[in-house]
Design an enzyme around this catalytic site. Sequence first.
Site, PDB file in Angstrom:
ATOM      1  N   CYS A 194     -19.680 -14.030  19.601  1.00  0.00           N
ATOM      2  CA  CYS A 194     -20.065 -15.700  19.709  1.00  0.00           C
ATOM      3  C   CYS A 194     -20.814 -16.098  18.610  1.00  0.00           C
ATOM      4  O   CYS A 194     -21.910 -15.831  18.241  1.00  0.00           O
ATOM      5  CB  CYS A 194     -20.985 -15.505  20.968  1.00  0.00           C
ATOM      6  N   CYS A 198     -24.006 -18.321  19.048  1.00  0.00           N
ATOM      7  CA  CYS A 198     -25.272 -17.498  19.506  1.00  0.00           C
ATOM      8  C   CYS A 198     -25.718 -17.042  18.091  1.00  0.00           C
ATOM      9  O   CYS A 198     -26.743 -16.697  18.120  1.00  0.00           O
ATOM     10  CB  CYS A 198     -24.859 -16.595  20.439  1.00  0.00           C
ATOM     11  N   ASP A 199     -24.918 -16.329  17.276  1.00  0.00           N
ATOM     12  CA  ASP A 199     -25.142 -15.323  16.202  1.00  0.00           C
ATOM     13  C   ASP A 199     -25.124 -16.006  14.936  1.00  0.00           C
ATOM     14  O   ASP A 199     -25.412 -15.566  13.806  1.00  0.00           O
ATOM     15  CB  ASP A 199     -24.611 -14.085  16.498  1.00  0.00           C
TER      16      ASP A 199
END
Length: 330
Positions: A137, A140-141
């Site tokens: 992701c 997200c990261d």
Amino acid sequence: MADGARTFDIIIIGAGPAGLAAALYAGRNRENAVLVEAKAPGGQLLNTELVEDYPGIKSILGVDLAAAMVDQALSFGTEMVPADVTRIRAGTDGMKTVETTDGTVRAPAVIITAGGNPRKLGIPGEAEFAGRGVSYCAICDGAFFRDMPLAVIGGGDAAVEEGVFLTRYASRVTIIHRRDQFRAQGILIEEAKGNAKVDFIMDTVVESIRGNEKVKSLSLRNVKTGEASTLNVSGAFIFVGFVPNTGLVDLHIDHDKAGYYITDPLTMMTSVPGIFAAGDVRSQLTRQISTAVGDATTATIAAATWVKEWHRNRQDTAVELADDMVSGGV
Ligand code: NAP
């Protein structure tokens, strides 16, 4: 819901774009419907930075589109239950029982819009470094990799689009694809090729992910020449497709080779009467937000018709039973 089963006409499982569209149409149609979702509603929209291919909206953040869809879907009365579905069963009378972490719900029609999970490469180091450099992701990261070199693995829309997204943090993004042709849409490839921070390694597979505490390098092999090489990176973002979330149902539903449910093109009904599927769990050519929403619209209208028919048959059966009892002198 914890204090006994509740009965609805339609149970919608999963609140991504397909589930939210189903909830919207069910609510507007005044169906007795419930939407079951344990996580934050929005599905993969929550992992998408920008949406630029949803007709009518030139550009919108994934989270904003998700919020707008949730707001609209629930404003017409469909209830949302925050629970995980653990099992789906079908009775001989056509009634479906859906067990959740917050009790049991029943309905004659179920629309499965449960989406999927990222497919894993299954190579050494992938599980070991998950959360320590291996990610599925970008939104997200990505921010954890400021000014660091990254690899993206895959050749579809997700790999190319997320690869470009990651350039806002990374010093360099190398997209590694196993063939010499991308599967991704032309406009996404053009954008990636025009980005000075993106480079490509084609015809190449990643054989292992290496590191100590965190990811340090990838071992690569060119599938045409057999040549091995090493790429030093701080992170590996893997976008090699999805595995549909189809493990919840206790009965056989016809599916394709990859496990996606096969549905009737006119109604989205699966091979089990009264169970419909829409969005990423459904076997189809492409998986777009627009197609998920379209599938779900069809599925909901078809499910509502199916439910009416189911009630009518039950009434007819009850009347026939009563007639038999009267004529039999019971
Ligand atoms: P996808 O289209 O299935 O592409 C997966 C890619 O990973 C393919 O290039 C495939 O290679 C590669 N791959 C699969 N298994 C592999 C393995 N074991 N080792 C190395 N490479 C492997 O998946 P996706 O990109 O996640 O997209 C899923 C769906 O969502 C698609 O329908 C896509 O159109 C849609 N989507 C759309 C957008 C958008 O419209 N902006 C964005 C994201 C996703 P091959 O090409 O050789 O098979």
